[in-house]
Write an enzyme that holds these catalytic residues in place. Structure first.
Site, PDB file in Angstrom:
ATOM      1  N   GLU A 244      -2.641-119.825 -15.374  1.00 58.35           N
ATOM      2  CA  GLU A 244      -3.183-121.135 -15.035  1.00 58.35           C
ATOM      3  C   GLU A 244      -2.756-121.581 -13.638  1.00 58.35           C
ATOM      4  OE1 GLU A 244      -3.550-123.709 -18.140  1.00 58.35           O
ATOM      5  OE2 GLU A 244      -4.066-125.427 -16.906  1.00 58.35           O
ATOM      6  N   ASP A 248      -5.354-122.290 -10.581  1.00 56.71           N
ATOM      7  CA  ASP A 248      -5.408-123.606  -9.923  1.00 56.71           C
ATOM      8  C   ASP A 248      -5.338-123.462  -8.412  1.00 56.71           C
ATOM      9  OD1 ASP A 248      -5.602-125.018 -12.249  1.00 56.71           O
ATOM     10  OD2 ASP A 248      -3.517-125.682 -12.295  1.00 56.71           O
ATOM     11  N   SER A 384      -9.641-125.895 -17.786  1.00 56.97           N
ATOM     12  CA  SER A 384      -8.717-126.099 -16.677  1.00 56.97           C
ATOM     13  C   SER A 384      -9.173-125.334 -15.436  1.00 56.97           C
ATOM     14  CB  SER A 384      -7.292-125.744 -17.068  1.00 56.97           C
ATOM     15  OG  SER A 384      -7.249-124.530 -17.746  1.00 56.97           O
TER      16      SER A 384
END
Ligand SMILES: *[C@@H]1O[C@H](CO)[C@@H](O)[C@H](O)[C@H]1NC(C)=O
Ligand SMILES: *[C@@H]1O[C@H](CO)[C@@H](O)[C@H](O)[C@H]1NC(C)=O
Ligand SMILES: *[C@@H]1O[C@H](CO)[C@@H](O)[C@H](O)[C@H]1NC(C)=O
Ligand SMILES: *[C@@H]1O[C@H](CO)[C@@H](O)[C@H](O)[C@H]1NC(C)=O
Length: 472
Positions: A244, A248, A384
């Site tokens: 993650e 990002d 996400s």
């Protein structure tokens, strides 16, 4: 504890622990009005942001509050505390024994995340405070809320029909994002000194500089970009890279390309997850996605996963209604219209129609390429993934606003809802997967023309979005 966390027993009384005391702020109604005014393009105060010092002067807790809390902590031998400029959050180190004495009822256990989610210390029981503190402390943080486990997953790649045309892509890359959202190679940061963007990483999930470099080497050929972040705030550990955190940074820096990027790192966020309680099934809204002061991004996929086509709902897209925050005025019209005109709503006992509804917008969340621990990984999916992409595009809008002598956008939602979808591709097909039982037949909310609690107002069409957001 939420699914995925297991207690490995009580923590010893002499072990150290950190708790955060939220002290009662002052003038919150005035603050609320100010936030509304600086975020409303129709107000003469639009974009005239307060400095942190001005905010502190407004909301700082009273001297009575500060001294009452300090005396209480000192009496328990707690001295090692740090505050912030606004003085409303006090983070203190103490022993487990001291914490259990201060907060009768609390009992600290150590939990481990089953999916490599790290370790946390939390109390499975409720805590209380002396009545004399009721007017001075809103809550104590660090007892109950568990960190969100990453919602990213690697899905099996869809089957490729070799007979299809040659204009195929093999999953979502920066070039695919930039093509779909109509970005040219010139749509990058030009070096405005006051423009920057940031993302945060939690739970000892770090990004690696080498992965970012490798990612840009593989996927950044077609647009100017930066190969490294400008600054890491907090601790950047040396463990394995987290998927993650890698995603990002890599997608924030290729959507908001060539813009100075910071990473906030804190060694310790899911849609309307399903929650099976004593009263049957309920959608469980998530924080901070459900906050009325956050722009929340839902997830989409391409109709044809191998082509840059129009987008449909990604079934994992989160969305729903908050049980805590009432519906903010800026979305009143949009949400009423959705509820009033939908023919296939889930049973009304499953959600709280009076709450803040989300998401506000959407972006692709399916089939991403990410480089993590030196390895390019395909078919990474999760909402996400949508957020850094939308965030990066807003950084590009801010760049143009700054070049034109305008203030940055600030809190977007009041303006976003007043645009009624201008600058966005409306997503009108698909439903998200929700509580699976006979009654809802696996279906949560469905998208439809205009705003909906699955894809919000839709996905960005950059040139049109820029036009809608450039002035005033
Ligand atoms: C943006 O993309 C859409 C769909 O690919 C296209 O129809 C449109 O003409 C493009 N340009 C602008 C300025 O909207
Ligand atoms: C990228 O940013 C740098 C400043 O960080 C600037 O000097 C350069 O001109 C920018 N590149 C483009 C193509 O605007
Ligand atoms: C950047 O921000 C500072 C502080 O607000 C301001 O004084 C300065 O003029 C800005 N610089 C540019 C190039 O806009
Ligand atoms: C529904 O949401 C409101 C806030 O809009 C809240 O005050 C109320 O407690 C919620 N109801 C339930 C049953 O959670």
């Amino acid at each position: 504890p939420p699914p995925g966390w297991v207690s490995i027993g009580r923590v010893g009384p002499t072990e150290s622990l950190s708790l955060t005391f939220a002290l009662r702020q002052q003038n919150l109604q005035q603050l609320q009005k100010l936030v509304q005014d600086v975020s409303d393009p129709g107000s003469p105060r639009y974009g005239k942001y307060l400095s942190l010092e001005d905010v502190a002067a407004l909301v700082r807790p009273s001297t009575l509050t500060l001294s009452t809390v300090q005396k209480w902590l000192l009496a328990a031998g707690v001295q090692d505390c740090q505050t912030v400029i606004t003085e409303d959050f006090l983070t203190c180190q103490m022993t487990v024994q001291q914490a259990e004495q201060l907060l009768p009822g609390a009992e600290f256990h150590r939990y481990v995340g089953r999916l490599g989610g790290g370790r946390v210390v939390r109390s499975p029981r409720p805590y209380s405070l002396p009545g004399a503190l009721a007017a001075h402390v809103d809550f104590v943080g660090g007892l109950h809320r568990f960190p969100r486990a990453s919602s990213l997953q690697q899905r099996p790649g869809p089957k490729l029909d070799l007979e299809e045309s040659l204009s195929l892509h093999m999953g979502v890359t920066p070039a695919v994002i930039r093509e779909r959202y109509n970005l040219t190679a010139q749509d990058v940061g030009s070096g405005s000194p006051n423009n920057s963007q940031a993302c945060a990483q939690f739970l000892e999930q770090y990004f690696h500089d080498a992965d970012l470099e490798e990612f840009m080497k593989l996927f950044g050929k077609s647009f100017p970009h930066k190969n490294s972040v400008s600054r890491v705030v907090g601790q950047q550990g040396h463990g394995r890279a987290g998927l993650e955190a890698s995603l990002d940074v890599q997608y924030l820096m290729s959507a908001g390309a060539n813009i100075s990027t910071w990473v906030y790192s804190s060694p310790g966020d899911s849609g309307a997850g399903c929650f099976s309680g004593p009263k049957g099934h309920l959608f469980r809204p998530s924080f901070p996605a459900s906050s009325p002061y956050v722009t929340t991004v839902g997830g989409t996929s391409f109709r044809n996963p191998f082509m840059v086509t129009e987008e449909i709902v990604d079934y994992i897209s989160g969305g729903g209604f908050s049980n805590i925050f009432p519906r903010p005025q800026y979305q009143d019209e949009a949400v009423s219209h959705f509820l009033g005109s939908s023919t296939h709503l889930p049973p009304s006992s499953y959600y709280n129609a009076s709450g803040r509804a989300y998401p506000d917008v959407a972006a692709l969340s399916d089939g991403y390429w990410v480089v993590s621990n030196h390895v390019p990984i395909p078919w990474v999916s999760g909402t996400s993934a949508s957020t850094p992409v939308f965030g990066g595009l807003l950084s590009l809008v801010n760049e143009q606003r700054l070049l034109n002598g305008r203030p940055p956008l600030g809190f977007l939602n009041p303006r976003l809802y007043s645009m009624q979808g201008r600058g966005l591709f409306d997503v009108t097909q698909g439903c998200h997967e929700a509580c699976l039982d006979e009654e809802v037949q696996g279906q949560g909310f469905c998208s439809k023309p205009g705003w909906d609690p699955v894809t919000g107002w839709g996905t960005p069409n950059y040139p049109a979005l820029l036009k809608a957001l450039l002035d005033p």
